[in-house]
Motif scaffolding. Structure first.
Motif, mmCIF file in Angstrom:
data_model
loop_
_atom_site.group_PDB
_atom_site.id
_atom_site.type_symbol
_atom_site.label_atom_id
_atom_site.label_comp_id
_atom_site.label_asym_id
_atom_site.label_seq_id
_atom_site.Cartn_x
_atom_site.Cartn_y
_atom_site.Cartn_z
ATOM 1 N N GLY A 154 0.658 -1.251 0.059
ATOM 2 C CA GLY A 154 0.111 -0.120 -0.194
ATOM 3 C C GLY A 154 0.836 1.118 0.082
ATOM 4 N N THR A 155 2.251 1.205 -0.407
ATOM 5 C CA THR A 155 2.908 2.368 -0.337
ATOM 6 C C THR A 155 3.341 2.863 -1.853
ATOM 7 O OG1 THR A 155 5.157 1.074 -0.445
ATOM 8 C CG2 THR A 155 4.032 1.544 1.652
ATOM 9 N N LEU A 156 2.583 2.322 -2.952
ATOM 10 C CA LEU A 156 2.810 2.502 -4.087
ATOM 11 C C LEU A 156 2.219 3.804 -4.606
ATOM 12 C CD1 LEU A 156 4.163 1.719 -7.064
ATOM 13 C CD2 LEU A 156 2.193 0.491 -7.424
ATOM 14 N N ARG A 157 2.855 4.690 -5.458
ATOM 15 C CA ARG A 157 2.341 5.796 -5.937
ATOM 16 C C ARG A 157 2.698 5.699 -7.470
ATOM 17 N NH1 ARG A 157 -0.034 5.630 -2.150
ATOM 18 N NH2 ARG A 157 -0.484 7.461 -0.779
ATOM 19 N N LEU A 158 1.856 5.961 -8.419
ATOM 20 C CA LEU A 158 1.983 5.873 -9.812
ATOM 21 C C LEU A 158 1.428 7.335 -10.358
ATOM 22 C CD1 LEU A 158 0.476 2.407 -10.773
ATOM 23 C CD2 LEU A 158 2.948 3.098 -10.960
ATOM 24 N N ALA A 193 -3.078 3.885 -5.786
ATOM 25 C CA ALA A 193 -2.001 4.191 -6.134
ATOM 26 C C ALA A 193 -1.829 5.413 -6.809
ATOM 27 C CB ALA A 193 -1.119 3.086 -6.882
ATOM 28 N N LEU A 194 -2.998 6.120 -7.202
ATOM 29 C CA LEU A 194 -2.770 7.120 -8.265
ATOM 30 C C LEU A 194 -3.196 8.526 -7.349
ATOM 31 C CD1 LEU A 194 -5.387 5.729 -10.928
ATOM 32 C CD2 LEU A 194 -2.916 6.037 -10.827
ATOM 33 N N PRO A 195 -2.668 9.706 -7.830
ATOM 34 C CA PRO A 195 -2.721 11.006 -7.118
ATOM 35 C C PRO A 195 -4.149 11.630 -7.298
ATOM 36 C CG PRO A 195 -1.452 11.192 -9.311
ATOM 37 C CD PRO A 195 -1.681 9.415 -9.258
ATOM 38 N N GLN A 196 -4.295 12.526 -6.399
ATOM 39 C CA GLN A 196 -5.591 13.478 -6.680
ATOM 40 C C GLN A 196 -5.492 14.477 -7.994
ATOM 41 O OE1 GLN A 196 -6.061 16.199 -3.623
ATOM 42 N NE2 GLN A 196 -8.055 16.934 -4.218
ATOM 43 N N VAL A 197 -6.541 14.260 -8.849
ATOM 44 C CA VAL A 197 -6.611 15.267 -9.844
ATOM 45 C C VAL A 197 -7.069 16.561 -9.481
ATOM 46 C CG1 VAL A 197 -7.842 15.639 -11.882
ATOM 47 C CG2 VAL A 197 -7.511 13.319 -11.208
ATOM 48 N N VAL A 198 -6.059 17.642 -9.882
ATOM 49 C CA VAL A 198 -6.260 18.944 -9.216
ATOM 50 C C VAL A 198 -6.382 19.979 -10.582
ATOM 51 C CG1 VAL A 198 -4.950 18.653 -7.102
ATOM 52 C CG2 VAL A 198 -3.676 19.334 -9.181
ATOM 53 N N ASP A 199 -6.495 21.005 -10.343
ATOM 54 C CA ASP A 199 -6.695 22.151 -11.486
ATOM 55 C C ASP A 199 -5.293 22.287 -12.160
ATOM 56 O OD1 ASP A 199 -9.404 22.782 -11.043
ATOM 57 O OD2 ASP A 199 -8.799 24.508 -9.907
#
Length: 487
Positions: free
Chosen positions: A154-158, A208-214
């Protein structure tokens, strides 16, 4: 007074930092080449650690003693390239898979055979192709032990490159801007979050995915460890969307073409999510306070990289700058046609299996003919896209060009001639960085709107009018079509 904008421009072959004033003038530039890794045929990789280290070094170099005057940071980046890192160690887990990489072509073939492409295209605006990020992400999880282990813990970021840079700059913020997120095949064109169904289809854990921002606004802050003070990040945009902004294509119908490593043409579509019946792409152009602007896009995989290939692999030229003089030194291409499908064909063909060819060679062929044919290939690929855009009821009335190759006057004129349309080139051709500066300036309130930023920061440029005889154009197109049929 905080009146300068720091732009981080992480491209495919190099990364750089540029310091802009509010008038669009560049105060300083620092650039570093990125190592290209080709471990197998069709594979292209980068070292994400190298991208970060060199980008930071360039940023510190241009900031120098003026760090206290930097009002904001804008980030622009090579799109679709996938980075995998650990959220605890802040270190990459594997080499980044670059947008040019074709290793997941078989996965796309299987999904297409299963009838999934219409659904993916309807939701995301994208076709099924290894170009996009989702299959690259899934490949890393499936094939790389370190990435798979991080996923299980649970530490993966893509993320794409701007997400990786933002994570490092902010010491841990997980975000991706809407323009880059729209290139993953995981974000619906009208949606604000990654879609669980699409994540399941491609085999990518949504966690694993980031938050979508402006794309612009108050996005985060660069940690004071990097510049001895915190600096707000107020703009993040994929490189081709940034070039569209930097060209001032802010009204529906306005079109730009960037000739860099590849060639990318975007037409502003306003606030309507675009659809294509001719295998063009729908993409997010900008987003502010959740309000989106869209673009219709055609992507060509090989442009400047063809000239680099002639220089570095074939040894036919010593520098890219030679090509203009060589093209002018012969009256025509001597019957030589190059189809530069060195990493497959992009829009509107979408053939990842295609291989490049040089047709029409004879004992009278010299390196000038080959150099000229390489430049002519840019106009031909652009013409193919013009036809697809027109078929989608998006005919061009002119074209604004930029990127490193656009500095070539002969090529700019050839594009105008073959399209039979006026072509405009800005005085400052590196509009990707300029667009990121404009976006960041609006995001932090230095300019009120993108239109105001364009008026203050974009110069008049140079216009190339078409002058090619119709029969010459027709013959060129016949020869190109015959060569394309052999690929």
């Amino acid at each position: 007074m905080d009146d300068m904008i720091l732009v981080l421009d992480a491209g495919t072959t190099s990364t750089r930092a540029m310091l802009f004033g509010l008038d669009g003038k560049v105060e300083r530039i620092a650039q570093a080449e990125l190592t290209q890794h080709y471990p197998r045929p069709g594979w292209v990789e980068h070292d994400a650690g190298e991208i970060w280290d060199k980008t930071l070094a360039c940023a510190r170099e241009v900031a120098g003693e003026d760090a206290g005057r930097i009002a904001c940071i804008g980030i622009t980046n090579q799109r679709e390239t996938v980075v995998a890192w650990d959220v605890h160690t802040h270190k990459p887990l594997a080499r980044a898979i670059v947008w040019q990489d074709r290793r997941t072509a078989d996965v796309c073939d299987r999904l297409r055979a299963a009838g999934e492409e219409p659904r993916v295209q309807r939701m995301t605006g994208l076709v099924l192709d290894p170009y996009f990020s989702a299959t690259k992400m899934a490949w890393l999880i499936e094939r790389d032990e370190a990435v798979r282990g991080a996923a299980q813990r649970g530490t993966l970021r893509l993320g794409t490159v701007e997400s990786w840079l933002a994570f490092k700059l902010t010491a841990g913020a997980s975000m991706t801007d809407a323009s880059n997120a729209s290139r993953t095949s995981l974000l619906p064109l009208g949606g604000n979050v990654f879609d669980q169904g699409l994540c399941d289809l491609f085999g990518v854990p949504k966690s694993a995915l980031p938050q979508v921002v402006d794309t612009h606004g108050s996005l985060g802050e660069a940690d004071d460890a990097w510049f001895a003070r915190t600096i707000p990040i107020t703009g993040m945009l994929g490189d081709q969307q940034a070039a569209t902004v930097g060209q001032g294509c802010l009204a529906p119908g306005e079109t730009k073409a960037t000739y860099g490593t590849g060639a990318f043409i975007l037409t502003n579509q306003g606030d309507t999510p675009p659809t294509s019946g001719n295998r063009l792409l729908g993409t997010v152009l900008t987003q502010r306070d959740g309000t989106r602007r869209y673009a219709l896009e055609g992507s060509v995989f090989v442009a400047g990289s063809l000239v680099q290939y002639l220089r570095d692999t074939l040894g036919l030229i010593a520098s890219a700058g030679e090509t203009e003089a060589l093209a002018r030194s012969v009256p025509d291409n001597g019957g030589v046609v190059i189809v530069p499908a060195l990493t497959g064909l992009g829009a509107p063909h979408w053939r990842p299996d295609a291989r490049g060819i040089i047709a029409g060679l004879g004992f009278d062929t010299g390196r000038a003919h080959i150099a000229r044919a390489a430049l002519e290939a840019m106009a031909h690929q652009t013409r193919d896209l013009a036809g697809a855009f027109a078929a989608d009821s998006c005919a061009w009335t002119g074209l604004r060009i930029d990127g490193g190759m656009a500095a070539n006057d002969w090529m700019a004129q050839d594009i105008a001639d073959l399209l039979d349309l006026p072509v405009t080139r800005p005085d400052f051709v590196e509009t990707t960085a300029l667009g990121a500066a404009m976006l960041a300036a609006v995001g932090c309130g230095l300019h009120d709107t993108l239109e105001q930023a364009a008026a203050a920061m974009i110069g008049p440029g140079r216009r190339f009018e078409p002058g090619m005889a119709g029969d010459v154009r027709a013959q060129r197109l016949r020869h190109w079509g015959a060569a394309l049929a052999k690929v």
